[in-house]
Each structure stands twice: as structure tokens, then as C-alpha cells.
Design a protein around this motif. Structure first.
Motif, PDB file in Angstrom:
ATOM      1  N   PRO A 158      95.015 -37.072 -28.276  1.00 31.39           N
ATOM      2  CA  PRO A 158      93.798 -36.639 -27.580  1.00 31.39           C
ATOM      3  C   PRO A 158      93.365 -37.579 -26.464  1.00 31.39           C
ATOM      4  CG  PRO A 158      93.318 -37.303 -29.857  1.00 31.39           C
ATOM      5  CD  PRO A 158      94.794 -37.270 -29.723  1.00 31.39           C
ATOM      6  N   SER A 159      93.823 -38.849 -26.506  1.00 27.01           N
ATOM      7  CA  SER A 159      93.369 -39.799 -25.473  1.00 27.01           C
ATOM      8  C   SER A 159      93.917 -39.435 -24.096  1.00 27.01           C
ATOM      9  CB  SER A 159      93.764 -41.234 -25.844  1.00 27.01           C
ATOM     10  OG  SER A 159      95.147 -41.454 -25.628  1.00 27.01           O
ATOM     11  N   ARG A 160      94.953 -38.613 -24.059  1.00 22.34           N
ATOM     12  CA  ARG A 160      95.466 -38.163 -22.758  1.00 22.34           C
ATOM     13  C   ARG A 160      94.638 -36.989 -22.235  1.00 22.34           C
ATOM     14  NH1 ARG A 160     100.984 -36.299 -23.942  1.00 22.34           N
ATOM     15  NH2 ARG A 160     101.803 -36.874 -21.926  1.00 22.34           N
ATOM     16  N   ILE A 161      93.735 -36.480 -23.090  1.00 24.93           N
ATOM     17  CA  ILE A 161      92.937 -35.302 -22.705  1.00 24.93           C
ATOM     18  C   ILE A 161      91.473 -35.661 -22.455  1.00 24.93           C
ATOM     19  CG2 ILE A 161      92.108 -33.054 -23.524  1.00 24.93           C
ATOM     20  CD1 ILE A 161      94.831 -32.827 -25.007  1.00 24.93           C
ATOM     21  N   PHE A 162      90.864 -36.445 -23.396  1.00 23.08           N
ATOM     22  CA  PHE A 162      89.421 -36.707 -23.179  1.00 23.08           C
ATOM     23  C   PHE A 162      89.207 -37.735 -22.060  1.00 23.08           C
ATOM     24  CE2 PHE A 162      90.212 -39.576 -26.936  1.00 23.08           C
ATOM     25  CZ  PHE A 162      89.895 -40.791 -26.355  1.00 23.08           C
ATOM     26  N   SER A 163      87.978 -37.840 -21.626  1.00 24.35           N
ATOM     27  CA  SER A 163      87.593 -38.698 -20.485  1.00 24.35           C
ATOM     28  C   SER A 163      88.256 -38.246 -19.189  1.00 24.35           C
ATOM     29  CB  SER A 163      87.948 -40.176 -20.741  1.00 24.35           C
ATOM     30  OG  SER A 163      87.357 -40.635 -21.915  1.00 24.35           O
ATOM     31  N   GLY A 164      88.578 -36.976 -19.093  1.00 23.94           N
ATOM     32  CA  GLY A 164      89.303 -36.447 -17.932  1.00 23.94           C
ATOM     33  C   GLY A 164      90.789 -36.506 -18.237  1.00 23.94           C
ATOM     34  N   THR A 165      91.477 -35.357 -18.175  1.00 22.01           N
ATOM     35  CA  THR A 165      92.897 -35.363 -18.568  1.00 22.01           C
ATOM     36  C   THR A 165      93.687 -36.300 -17.645  1.00 22.01           C
ATOM     37  OG1 THR A 165      93.618 -33.578 -17.111  1.00 22.01           O
ATOM     38  CG2 THR A 165      92.731 -32.931 -19.263  1.00 22.01           C
ATOM     39  N   ASN A 166      94.826 -36.755 -18.159  1.00 23.61           N
ATOM     40  CA  ASN A 166      95.644 -37.664 -17.347  1.00 23.61           C
ATOM     41  C   ASN A 166      96.137 -36.988 -16.072  1.00 23.61           C
ATOM     42  OD1 ASN A 166      95.131 -39.490 -19.285  1.00 23.61           O
ATOM     43  ND2 ASN A 166      97.254 -39.863 -19.877  1.00 23.61           N
TER      44      ASN A 166
ATOM     45  N   ALA B 244      97.055 -45.550 -18.079  1.00 22.40           N
ATOM     46  CA  ALA B 244      98.074 -46.471 -18.600  1.00 22.40           C
ATOM     47  C   ALA B 244      97.943 -46.651 -20.110  1.00 22.40           C
ATOM     48  CB  ALA B 244      97.950 -47.823 -17.893  1.00 22.40           C
ATOM     49  N   VAL B 245      96.707 -46.862 -20.590  1.00 22.62           N
ATOM     50  CA  VAL B 245      96.525 -47.130 -22.024  1.00 22.62           C
ATOM     51  C   VAL B 245      96.891 -45.900 -22.846  1.00 22.62           C
ATOM     52  CG1 VAL B 245      94.857 -47.692 -23.837  1.00 22.62           C
ATOM     53  CG2 VAL B 245      94.767 -48.914 -21.660  1.00 22.62           C
ATOM     54  N   SER B 246      96.443 -44.715 -22.418  1.00 26.25           N
ATOM     55  CA  SER B 246      96.689 -43.525 -23.241  1.00 26.25           C
ATOM     56  C   SER B 246      98.176 -43.180 -23.290  1.00 26.25           C
ATOM     57  CB  SER B 246      95.860 -42.340 -22.743  1.00 26.25           C
ATOM     58  OG  SER B 246      96.147 -42.064 -21.390  1.00 26.25           O
ATOM     59  N   GLU B 247      98.858 -43.278 -22.147  1.00 29.40           N
ATOM     60  CA  GLU B 247     100.297 -42.974 -22.144  1.00 29.40           C
ATOM     61  C   GLU B 247     101.051 -44.025 -22.960  1.00 29.40           C
ATOM     62  OE1 GLU B 247     101.673 -40.296 -21.061  1.00 29.40           O
ATOM     63  OE2 GLU B 247     100.123 -39.431 -19.774  1.00 29.40           O
ATOM     64  N   ALA B 248     100.671 -45.294 -22.800  1.00 29.33           N
ATOM     65  CA  ALA B 248     101.345 -46.376 -23.529  1.00 29.33           C
ATOM     66  C   ALA B 248     101.109 -46.238 -25.032  1.00 29.33           C
ATOM     67  CB  ALA B 248     100.845 -47.729 -23.037  1.00 29.33           C
ATOM     68  N   ALA B 249      99.882 -45.874 -25.416  1.00 24.08           N
ATOM     69  CA  ALA B 249      99.554 -45.772 -26.847  1.00 24.08           C
ATOM     70  C   ALA B 249     100.395 -44.690 -27.512  1.00 24.08           C
ATOM     71  CB  ALA B 249      98.070 -45.480 -27.024  1.00 24.08           C
ATOM     72  N   LEU B 250     100.512 -43.544 -26.851  1.00 24.17           N
ATOM     73  CA  LEU B 250     101.283 -42.452 -27.457  1.00 24.17           C
ATOM     74  C   LEU B 250     102.757 -42.837 -27.571  1.00 24.17           C
ATOM     75  CD1 LEU B 250     101.476 -39.648 -28.631  1.00 24.17           C
ATOM     76  CD2 LEU B 250     101.699 -38.733 -26.316  1.00 24.17           C
ATOM     77  N   GLN B 251     103.320 -43.386 -26.491  1.00 29.28           N
ATOM     78  CA  GLN B 251     104.749 -43.718 -26.524  1.00 29.28           C
ATOM     79  C   GLN B 251     105.016 -44.855 -27.511  1.00 29.28           C
ATOM     80  OE1 GLN B 251     107.193 -41.835 -25.011  1.00 29.28           O
ATOM     81  NE2 GLN B 251     108.419 -43.065 -26.423  1.00 29.28           N
ATOM     82  N   LEU B 252     104.103 -45.830 -27.564  1.00 26.97           N
ATOM     83  CA  LEU B 252     104.286 -46.941 -28.509  1.00 26.97           C
ATOM     84  C   LEU B 252     104.241 -46.422 -29.953  1.00 26.97           C
ATOM     85  CD1 LEU B 252     102.864 -50.476 -28.054  1.00 26.97           C
ATOM     86  CD2 LEU B 252     102.739 -49.421 -30.301  1.00 26.97           C
ATOM     87  N   GLY B 253     103.342 -45.475 -30.204  1.00 21.77           N
ATOM     88  CA  GLY B 253     103.255 -44.889 -31.545  1.00 21.77           C
ATOM     89  C   GLY B 253     104.543 -44.156 -31.900  1.00 21.77           C
ATOM     90  N   LEU B 254     105.063 -43.373 -30.948  1.00 21.26           N
ATOM     91  CA  LEU B 254     106.303 -42.626 -31.198  1.00 21.26           C
ATOM     92  C   LEU B 254     107.469 -43.589 -31.442  1.00 21.26           C
ATOM     93  CD1 LEU B 254     105.995 -39.817 -28.484  1.00 21.26           C
ATOM     94  CD2 LEU B 254     105.933 -39.495 -30.962  1.00 21.26           C
ATOM     95  N   ASP B 255     107.520 -44.673 -30.664  1.00 11.30           N
ATOM     96  CA  ASP B 255     108.600 -45.656 -30.839  1.00 11.30           C
ATOM     97  C   ASP B 255     108.498 -46.329 -32.208  1.00 11.30           C
ATOM     98  OD1 ASP B 255     109.839 -45.213 -28.403  1.00 11.30           O
ATOM     99  OD2 ASP B 255     108.670 -46.738 -27.344  1.00 11.30           O
TER     100      ASP B 255
END
Ligand SMILES: Cc1cc2nc3c(=O)[nH]c(=O)nc-3n(C[C@H](O)[C@H](O)[C@H](O)COP(=O)(O)OP(=O)(O)OC[C@H]3O[C@@H](n4cnc5c(N)ncnc54)[C@H](O)[C@@H]3O)c2cc1C
Length: 214
Positions: free
Chosen positions: A202-210, A167-178
Motif C-alpha cells: 500500500p505504501s506505493r499507493i497512499f500519499s499519492g501513487t508512485n 524511493a522508500v516505498s519501492e525499496a521496502a517492497l523489493q527488500l521484503g520480496l528479497d
């Protein structure tokens, strides 16, 4: 691709000590920097996370004393699973702070920036985007708090940290794009919004990809 490898004083790694032994065939070790046989490659030139250099780590004839075994022989998978729960929760908390700062900055900007005689935030298309950003931030924050509560209570739930990471990684990327979008041309100048996009990718990739979290 080992985080902070160029500046680490020690690393932990795991390897098969009983090949074919499955879950119990893995053992985790702490390896001190400078141990003969351990070499670190040059830092990668990456798009984001510039505060955290990343490099490859190589082991060749690297001998590690028994007292540097973590959790006992055969406990490597369990050590990994446990550390991933902490990583997927605590590492992603940092993104929440950045998201909040970018969200607040964007909210202020759409109230100040005028086009066609009115603040851009008075357009419904803009305010809807702000609502989506807020919703993503608040939902991700609650999921991360739930995972953190579980860790504090000693829960062995692996799902809450995995969902929080997702949730955090997907939200962070979309919030940044918005945020970039709402700043128009200013959004692509070097700054917090575009940095969030680069750091969130990269947060969607590290710690195990989403994909794997799902
Ligand atoms: C910034 C950063 C820091 C990192 N730090 C560390 C670190 O400190 N220590 C460490 O050990 N590693 C670290 N990594 C590596 C990271 O764990 C791996 O990049 C990640 O696990 C993905 O592996 P891969 O790159 O080999 O991609 P691949 O496994 O090749 O995956 C490529 C794509 O295929 C998908 N895919 C692969 N297998 C499946 C499957 N079974 N089902 C569905 N989709 C699948 C993936 O989701 C991905 O989209 C880091 C990576 C990054 C980006």
C-alpha cells in the motif's frame, strides 16, 4: 479510504468552496468526530497495515464552524501540499526501521542456513541479493534524510519528499520480496519479511501513487 477513520477524533478535509476557482477554489476544514452529518463506514479488511484501520468517510449536510477552517478560505490546496510534504517524509521513516530489521535478520539467516554443506550466503547469487537489499535500504534512507533536513530547514522543496516517498516505498517492497526469497519456504510463514511485503504494497499507493509522484 481514510486512514484511521474508525478511531479518529477529528479529520481534516478539503472541498471546493469556489467551484472552478482552481488552486484557490479549495478550502480545508477540521471536522470533529461526532459532528452531525459525518458518518464513518465499516473498517476495510485489508492485506497489510493492520495497526491502522481504514474506512470511508461520508459528509451530508455537515455544518462546520468558521473557526475550524484551516489556513483561511481558498488555502486548501496549499494546506494539502504542505501536509503531503510532511506525510511523504515522516510516514515513510517508519519503513526504514522495518527494512533495517528485516535486512539484519536476513543477513544473519544466510550466514546460518546451510545447504550442500555450506552457508547459503557463501553463494554469490545470494550475496548479490544481500548487496542489492543493502543498496536499496541505504539509498532510500539517505533520500529520506535529505527530505527531512529540508523540512527542518523550512524548505519549500516538494521534490525531495516526493522522491523520498518513491524511493522508500519501492525499496521496502523489493527488500521484503528479497527477504522472503532468501528464507525459502520459511519466508512465506507469517513473520517480519512477509509482513513487510504486505505493509509495503500500500505504501506505493497512499500519499499519492508512485506513478503520480513521477
Ligand atoms: C493504505 C491507504 C491509506 C490511505 N489513506 C488515505 C487518507 O487518509 N486520506 C485520503 O484522502 N486518501 C487515502 N488513501 C487513498 C489514496 O490517496 C488513493 O488510493 C490514491 O491517491 C490513489 O487513488 P485511487 O485509489 O482512486 O486510484 P486511481 O486514481 O484510480 O489510480 C489507479 C491507477 O491509475 C494510475 N493513475 C491514475 N491517474 C493517473 C495519471 N494521471 N497519470 C498516471 N497514472 C495515473 C494510478 O497511479 C494507479 O496506478 C489511502 C490509500 C491507501 C492504500
Amino acid at each position: 479510504f481514510i486512514t484511521n477513520a474508525p478511531v479518529r477524533t477529528s479529520s481534516w478535509c478539503r472541498r471546493a468552496t469556489a467551484p472552478g476557482g482552481g488552486y484557490f477554489g479549495l478550502t480545508a476544514f477540521i471536522v470533529e468526530a461526532g459532528t452531525p452529518g459525518l458518518t464513518v463506514g465499516p473498517p476495510y479488511d485489508k492485506t497489510g497495515l493492520h495497526g491502522s484501520p481504514m474506512a470511508d468517510v461520508h459528509f451530508e449536510d455537515c455544518h462546520v464552524p468558521l473557526d475550524q477552517v484551516l489556513g483561511g478560505e481558498g488555502a486548501g490546496a496549499s494546506v494539502f501540499t504542505s501536509s503531503m510534504k510532511w506525510e511523504r517524509t515522516c510516514l515513510f521513516a517508519a519503513y526504514l526501521g522495518t527494512m533495517k530489521r528485516v535486512l539484519d535478520g536476513t543477513l544473519a539467516y544466510v550466514g546460518e542456513r546451510e545447504q550442500f554443506g555450506v552457508p547459503i550466503g557463501s553463494n554469490q547469487a545470494v550475496s548479490h541479493r544481500i548487496v542489492d537489499m543493502t543498496l536499496r535500504y541505504e539509498s532510500a534512507r539517505l533520500m529520506l534524510y535529505k527530505a527531512a533536513r529540508g523540512l527542518a530547514d523550512g524548505s519549500d522543496d516538494e521534490i525531495a519528499p516526493a522522491l523520498a516517498k518513491l524511493a522508500v516505498s519501492e525499496a521496502a517492497l523489493q527488500l521484503g520480496l528479497d527477504a522472503v526469497q532468501l528464507h525459502g519456504a520459511l519466508g512465506i510463514l507469517t513473520g517480519e519479511a512477509e509482513a513487510l511485503v504486505r505493509d509495503a504494497m500500500p505504501s506505493r499507493i497512499f500519499s499519492g501513487t508512485n506513478d503520480i509522484q513521477k
